[in-house]
Design an enzyme around this catalytic site. Structure first.
Site, PDB file in Angstrom:
ATOM      1  N   ARG A  40      -4.490   0.653 -11.917  1.00 21.80           N
ATOM      2  CA  ARG A  40      -4.843  -0.474 -11.045  1.00 21.80           C
ATOM      3  C   ARG A  40      -6.357  -0.586 -10.883  1.00 21.80           C
ATOM      4  O   ARG A  40      -6.910  -1.674 -10.780  1.00 21.80           O
ATOM      5  CB  ARG A  40      -4.135  -0.343  -9.687  1.00 21.80           C
ATOM      6  CG  ARG A  40      -4.202  -1.623  -8.871  1.00 21.80           C
ATOM      7  CD  ARG A  40      -3.293  -1.591  -7.669  1.00 21.80           C
ATOM      8  NE  ARG A  40      -3.678  -0.563  -6.721  1.00 21.80           N
ATOM      9  CZ  ARG A  40      -2.952  -0.213  -5.657  1.00 21.80           C
ATOM     10  NH1 ARG A  40      -1.801  -0.812  -5.410  1.00 21.80           N
ATOM     11  NH2 ARG A  40      -3.358   0.724  -4.846  1.00 21.80           N
TER      12      ARG A  40
ATOM     13  N   LYS B  97      -7.888  -4.860  -6.140  1.00 25.75           N
ATOM     14  CA  LYS B  97      -8.240  -4.148  -4.899  1.00 25.75           C
ATOM     15  C   LYS B  97      -9.763  -4.156  -4.767  1.00 25.75           C
ATOM     16  O   LYS B  97     -10.429  -3.145  -5.012  1.00 25.75           O
ATOM     17  CB  LYS B  97      -7.654  -2.733  -4.942  1.00 25.75           C
ATOM     18  CG  LYS B  97      -7.498  -2.112  -3.553  1.00 25.75           C
ATOM     19  CD  LYS B  97      -6.531  -0.941  -3.597  1.00 25.75           C
ATOM     20  CE  LYS B  97      -6.529  -0.123  -2.325  1.00 25.75           C
ATOM     21  NZ  LYS B  97      -5.959  -0.798  -1.175  1.00 25.75           N
TER      22      LYS B  97
ATOM     23  N   GLU C 294       1.550 -11.337   1.813  1.00 25.62           N
ATOM     24  CA  GLU C 294       1.654  -9.916   2.186  1.00 25.62           C
ATOM     25  C   GLU C 294       1.218  -9.665   3.609  1.00 25.62           C
ATOM     26  O   GLU C 294       0.736 -10.559   4.298  1.00 25.62           O
ATOM     27  CB  GLU C 294       0.984  -9.000   1.174  1.00 25.62           C
ATOM     28  CG  GLU C 294      -0.480  -9.205   0.968  1.00 25.62           C
ATOM     29  CD  GLU C 294      -1.012  -8.255  -0.122  1.00 25.62           C
ATOM     30  OE1 GLU C 294      -0.429  -7.203  -0.382  1.00 25.62           O
ATOM     31  OE2 GLU C 294      -2.060  -8.591  -0.697  1.00 25.62           O
TER      32      GLU C 294
HETATM   33  C1  PLP Z   1      -3.774  -5.725   0.357  1.00 23.83           C
HETATM   34  C2  PLP Z   1      -2.894  -4.561   0.104  1.00 23.83           C
HETATM   35  N1  PLP Z   1      -1.611  -4.782  -0.207  1.00 23.83           N
HETATM   36  C3  PLP Z   1      -0.761  -3.766  -0.456  1.00 23.83           C
HETATM   37  C4  PLP Z   1      -1.174  -2.456  -0.391  1.00 23.83           C
HETATM   38  C5  PLP Z   1      -0.211  -1.367  -0.685  1.00 23.83           C
HETATM   39  O1  PLP Z   1      -0.447  -0.820  -1.954  1.00 23.83           O
HETATM   40  P1  PLP Z   1      -0.082   0.679  -2.282  1.00 23.83           P
HETATM   41  O2  PLP Z   1       1.377   0.829  -2.035  1.00 23.83           O
HETATM   42  O3  PLP Z   1      -0.416   0.842  -3.710  1.00 23.83           O
HETATM   43  O4  PLP Z   1      -0.879   1.521  -1.381  1.00 23.83           O
HETATM   44  C6  PLP Z   1      -2.513  -2.173  -0.084  1.00 23.83           C
HETATM   45  C7  PLP Z   1      -3.087  -0.829  -0.048  1.00 23.83           C
HETATM   46  O5  PLP Z   1      -2.677   0.158   0.282  1.00 23.83           O
HETATM   47  C8  PLP Z   1      -3.382  -3.244   0.199  1.00 23.83           C
HETATM   48  O6  PLP Z   1      -4.657  -3.008   0.521  1.00 23.83           O
END
Ligand code: PLP
Length: 339
Positions: A80, A183, A219
């Site tokens: 990622r 990210k 989200e």
């Molecule tokens: C915007 C956003 N969505 C979703 C997630 C969840 O992703 P992950 O399960 O890879 O931590 C994160 C970070 O943790 C995030 O910053």
């Protein structure tokens, strides 16, 4: 050595002993370097400061029931981060450098790994920034990968207890064809106002809608959204959300538990049809959602009427935690043991 109250750690920054750095200069990545400084020297015209050439990751390390140290799905975070680098035109970090830097940072800060049974973990924060100077809007020629660690407690202070979230239409976190799937810091900057207002109004986070039509769930702040309807796990399919590694893992476990998994648009109206809803991410694994309030219409959706998480969310949460803490066989090979 200072004593740490492992059971009452916040999800915050606590200084550890060392961090690891790796520089990309003259078209190549250098060796890993170890630093005990919490600061870095940076050029005043570095692109990370001016043009948002920045991406980060977040993953956790757990002290297992067997005394072994496990990191969860590190290769997914490595992948990622490459995707995020691509998204904002930074030099991609080879996955083996990313992994080696993370593992080295954990090994150097072993004494900060919270003991088994405390519910806490060691959070790894890899960061990639453009360090080369540019004044015109252009990608840098030099980059720095930095990895620090910090012990953390649960993200939502309520722990595995239902939280309230707010739908807000007057802010977008990411544009439909923008950088929401990466990210990168800019997405988080864009979410701060809505998030802080939600906190002030008594909610733990914002449930963002798709920016174009405002019809679908995108989200939940820094976490993906899911809903459970009968035997179906439903989670939004959207180009502007971060592909959550926790969500990916929950989908696998849900299927293994005999559930059907649907990744598709989730209409706001559908919120009334779910028996359980939650936010999922590395920080909290699952935060069960007890209440969703639409800030504009005042419409309210309620779940977890007895004040606790629903049975399927609880089962999924327990499964993933058991794998992370080595209590259950890791049949998917999600964990890497660190010596
Ligand atoms: C915007 C956003 N969505 C979703 C997630 C969840 O992703 P992950 O399960 O890879 O931590 C994160 C970070 O943790 C995030 O910053």
């Amino acid at each position: 050595m200072e004593t740490i109250d492992w059971k009452n750690l916040p999800f915050g920054y606590l200084k550890t002993d060392y961090n690891v750095r790796c520089y990309y200069r003259n078209q190549q990545w250098g060796e890993l370097e170890v630093s005990d400084s919490e600061y870095m020297n940076i050029h005043i015209a570095a692109t990370c400061l001016h043009y948002g050439q920045e991406a980060f990751e977040g993953l956790k390390v757990f002290m297992g029931v067997d005394g072994k140290i496990r990191v969860f799905r590190i290769e997914e975070n490595a992948r990622r981060m490459r995707s995020s680098a691509y998204g904002v035109m930074m030099q991609e970090v080879p996955e083996e450098i990313f992994t080696a830097a993370c593992i080295r940072a954990v090994q150097l800060n072993k004494r900060f790994i919270p003991p088994y049974g405390t519910g806490a973990s060691l959070y790894i924060r890899p960061l990639l920034i453009g360090t080369g100077a540019q004044v015109g809007v252009k990608p840098a020629k030099e980059y720095c990968l930095l990895v620090f660690t910090t012990p953390v407690g649960p993200y939502f202070k309520e722990g595995f207890k239902p939280v309230a979230v707010q739908i807000a239409r007057d802010y977008d976190r990411a544009a439909p064809l923008g950088t929401g799937q990466y990210k990168v810091g800019g997405n988080y900057a864009a979410s701060l106002r809505a998030g802080e207002r939600a906190h002030c109004e008594g909610f733990s986070t914002v449930l963002f809608l798709d920016a174009k039509e405002k019809k679908f769930i995108d989200e939940a702040g820094p976490a993906n959204f899911f809903g459970i309807k009968g035997d179906t796990y439903v989670t939004p399919l959207s180009a502007s959300i971060l592909p959550s590694i926790t969500n990916k893992s929950l989908m696998t476990l849900a299927e293994e538990m005999g559930m059907k998994v649907e990744r598709r648009h989730v209409y706001i109206e559908e919120l009334g049809e779910f028996e359980e809803v939650g936010a999922c991410g590395t920080a909290a694994v699952i935060s069960p959602i007890g209440k969703i309030v639409d800030r504009d219409s005042g419409q309210t959706f309620e779940y977890c009427r007895e004040g606790k998480a629903g049975p399927k969310s609880t089962m999924l949460y327990n499964r993933i935690r058991a794998i992370q803490y080595g209590e259950e066989a890791d049949k998917y090979g999600w964990t890497t043991i660190i010596d």
